[in-house]
Design a protein around this motif. Structure first.
Motif, mmCIF file in Angstrom:
data_model
loop_
_atom_site.group_PDB
_atom_site.id
_atom_site.type_symbol
_atom_site.label_atom_id
_atom_site.label_comp_id
_atom_site.label_asym_id
_atom_site.label_seq_id
_atom_site.Cartn_x
_atom_site.Cartn_y
_atom_site.Cartn_z
ATOM 1 N N ALA A 159 1.046 -1.278 0.252
ATOM 2 C CA ALA A 159 -0.448 0.102 -0.436
ATOM 3 C C ALA A 159 1.103 1.373 0.161
ATOM 4 N N PRO A 160 1.442 1.185 0.878
ATOM 5 C CA PRO A 160 3.191 2.812 1.049
ATOM 6 C C PRO A 160 3.293 2.956 -0.660
ATOM 7 N N ASP A 161 3.221 2.271 -1.376
ATOM 8 C CA ASP A 161 3.481 2.886 -3.053
ATOM 9 C C ASP A 161 2.663 2.717 -3.976
ATOM 10 N N LEU A 162 1.670 2.261 -3.140
ATOM 11 C CA LEU A 162 0.308 2.574 -4.489
ATOM 12 C C LEU A 162 -0.629 3.887 -3.780
ATOM 13 N N SER A 163 -0.154 4.614 -3.514
ATOM 14 C CA SER A 163 -1.203 5.848 -2.866
ATOM 15 C C SER A 163 -2.114 5.919 -4.272
ATOM 16 N N PRO A 164 -3.345 6.601 -4.575
ATOM 17 C CA PRO A 164 -4.559 6.214 -5.231
ATOM 18 C C PRO A 164 -3.928 7.587 -5.932
ATOM 19 N N SER A 165 -3.773 9.010 -5.407
ATOM 20 C CA SER A 165 -3.340 10.028 -6.742
ATOM 21 C C SER A 165 -1.441 10.035 -7.587
ATOM 22 N N ARG A 166 -1.001 8.488 -6.843
ATOM 23 C CA ARG A 166 0.223 8.524 -7.508
ATOM 24 C C ARG A 166 0.981 7.183 -9.533
ATOM 25 N N GLY A 167 1.063 8.533 -9.907
ATOM 26 C CA GLY A 167 1.204 8.313 -11.496
ATOM 27 C C GLY A 167 1.128 6.656 -11.429
ATOM 28 N N ILE A 168 0.647 6.147 -12.576
ATOM 29 C CA ILE A 168 1.144 4.155 -12.259
ATOM 30 C C ILE A 168 1.759 3.851 -12.741
ATOM 31 N N LEU A 169 3.039 4.419 -13.685
ATOM 32 C CA LEU A 169 4.355 3.821 -14.186
ATOM 33 C C LEU A 169 5.015 3.802 -12.696
ATOM 34 N N GLU A 170 4.949 5.528 -12.302
ATOM 35 C CA GLU A 170 6.111 5.254 -10.763
ATOM 36 C C GLU A 170 5.205 4.606 -9.524
ATOM 37 N N ALA A 171 4.657 4.138 -9.522
ATOM 38 C CA ALA A 171 4.088 3.363 -8.674
ATOM 39 C C ALA A 171 4.973 2.067 -8.368
ATOM 40 N N ALA A 172 4.153 1.509 -9.974
ATOM 41 C CA ALA A 172 4.434 0.146 -10.013
ATOM 42 C C ALA A 172 5.602 -0.023 -10.507
ATOM 43 N N MET A 173 7.169 0.948 -10.805
ATOM 44 C CA MET A 173 8.629 0.847 -10.422
ATOM 45 C C MET A 173 8.939 0.085 -9.112
ATOM 46 N N ALA A 174 8.130 1.599 -8.685
ATOM 47 C CA ALA A 174 8.456 1.659 -6.912
ATOM 48 C C ALA A 174 8.165 -0.104 -6.381
ATOM 49 N N LEU A 175 7.127 -0.182 -6.530
ATOM 50 C CA LEU A 175 6.866 -1.146 -6.193
ATOM 51 C C LEU A 175 7.677 -2.636 -6.338
ATOM 52 N N ALA A 176 7.302 -2.615 -7.554
ATOM 53 C CA ALA A 176 8.884 -3.675 -8.130
ATOM 54 C C ALA A 176 10.291 -3.385 -7.767
ATOM 55 N N HIS A 177 10.612 -2.155 -6.990
ATOM 56 C CA HIS A 177 11.802 -2.010 -6.566
ATOM 57 C C HIS A 177 12.036 -1.796 -5.365
ATOM 58 N N ARG A 178 11.133 -2.167 -4.756
ATOM 59 C CA ARG A 178 11.081 -2.874 -2.829
ATOM 60 C C ARG A 178 10.975 -4.015 -2.998
ATOM 61 N N ILE A 179 10.273 -5.280 -4.327
ATOM 62 C CA ILE A 179 9.987 -5.893 -3.699
ATOM 63 C C ILE A 179 11.353 -6.723 -4.461
ATOM 64 N N GLN A 180 12.512 -5.939 -5.137
ATOM 65 C CA GLN A 180 13.565 -6.862 -5.848
ATOM 66 C C GLN A 180 14.769 -6.579 -4.252
ATOM 67 N N ARG A 181 14.376 -4.931 -3.447
ATOM 68 C CA ARG A 181 15.087 -4.359 -2.183
ATOM 69 C C ARG A 181 15.225 -6.161 -1.989
ATOM 70 N N GLU A 182 14.073 -6.400 -1.068
ATOM 71 C CA GLU A 182 13.734 -6.818 0.039
ATOM 72 C C GLU A 182 13.527 -8.287 0.525
ATOM 73 N N PHE A 183 13.213 -8.709 -0.501
ATOM 74 C CA PHE A 183 12.777 -10.170 -0.883
ATOM 75 C C PHE A 183 14.108 -10.351 -1.886
ATOM 76 N N ALA A 184 14.513 -11.802 -1.032
ATOM 77 C CA ALA A 184 15.950 -12.665 -1.744
ATOM 78 C C ALA A 184 15.534 -14.134 -2.766
ATOM 79 N N PHE A 185 16.552 -13.675 -3.989
ATOM 80 C CA PHE A 185 16.176 -14.857 -5.014
ATOM 81 C C PHE A 185 16.705 -15.714 -4.216
ATOM 82 N N ASP A 186 16.134 -17.045 -4.150
ATOM 83 C CA ASP A 186 16.977 -18.418 -3.823
ATOM 84 C C ASP A 186 15.915 -19.693 -4.190
#
Length: 297
Positions: A136-163
């Motif tokens: 939810a913090p990356d998906l504020s209703p007023s945020r632009g769709i492309l900005e929000a999508a990449m912000a969420l993708a970056h957070r998944i990449q940072r906080e999840f381990a490829f295992d």
């Protein structure tokens, strides 16, 4: 960029099987930014094949029937695909998430590419309160769709381990989320769960990544096998835009789309039934070789 793709799947059976019927979703689809120039499907031992209708999603489906006893089955898919896909650029006037959600709910499109088809929970991607709250913090209703999508993708990449040892093919997004680890399938399905919880259309993509990177660039995670990422709908003007949360990048010239569905179950590269006794072993090899640089228009 022109690619030669070779995808080989080998099944070895402990005892000869009497019958096998498989659905193959291996031929890349016609999709924005890519074109299939040549395709071959090679089967050993020889088996009957015929086109079949995709039950869900967007896929080229071939039905394979092996009705003579055999202790092995090799499926080799060869494709030559040209990809010319620009990298999306977020802009201040991009539609907001709130606008996207409203447009999707109002859509009367009943085609397999309709945004309405990807708004709701699917067999492998249930709504999950914990995933929704985390995204939810990356998906504020007023945020632009492309900005929000990449912000969420970056957070998944940072906080999840490829295992590769953390999850299995049938691991739920909830379990992978609790482990904070997994593979590309898990990261894509977690991102989709979060986007759908925010009322946004999100689809699961199965495809390939360029095996070797251009000089001076890092090798992408997931390049030795089939890869998975996310399509998010950006409204009538932007359409479907690809985001790769495993690598934190946009779908562009390094990505080849094979099939699109609600989740992995819709578009598994190979599924079906085998009649026989004993165990089976499966091995997969994928190579995506660039043949030439696409000529600029």
């Amino acid at each position: 960029m022109l690619y030669q793709i070779c995808h080989v799947t080998r099944f070895q059976y402990a005892r000869p099987v009497a019958f096998a019927r498989n659905n193959l979703r291996l031929k890349p689809i016609l999709w924005s930014g890519q074109q299939v120039e040549d395709y071959q499907l090679l089967i050993d031992p020889q088996a009957r094949t015929y086109p079949a209708r995709a039950e869900a999603g967007l896929a080229n489906v071939v039905r394979l029937v092996l009705d003579a006893p055999s202790d092995s089955l090799t499926i080799e898919s060869r494709a030559r695909v040209r990809v010319e896909r620009p990298i999306p650029i977020p802009r201040p006037d991009d539609p907001s998430l709130e606008q996207i959600a409203a447009w999707a709910r109002a859509s009367h499109d009943a085609s397999p590419a309709s945004p309405a088809a990807y708004l709701f929970p699917s067999p492998l991607i249930a709504l999950d309160r914990d995933i929704a709250a985390w995204c939810a913090p990356d998906l504020s209703p007023s945020r632009g769709i492309l900005e929000a999508a990449m912000a969420l993708a970056h957070r998944i990449q940072r906080e999840f381990a490829f295992d590769p040892h953390a999850t299995l093919v049938d691991t739920s997004p909830s379990e992978a989320f609790s482990k904070r680890g997994g593979v590309c399938q898990d990261f894509a399905q977690i991102m989709i769960a979060g986007l759908r919880a925010a009322g946004l259309p999100a689809a699961y993509v199965s495809g390939y990544l360029r095996t070797l990177p251009p000089p001076g660039q890092p090798r992408l995670v997931g390049a030795d096998a089939t890869h998975a990422w996310v399509l998010v709908w950006g409204g009538p003007q932007l359409g479907w835009v690809g985001v790769d949360p495993t690598n934190g990048i946009w779908m562009a010239e390094d990505h080849v789309v094979v099939a699109i569905g609600r989740d992995y179950a819709d578009i598994a590269p190979i599924d079906g039934i085998v009649l026989g006794a004993g165990a089976q072993k499966m091995s997969v090899s994928v190579d995506v070789e660039p043949l030439e640089k696409a000529v600029a228009a």
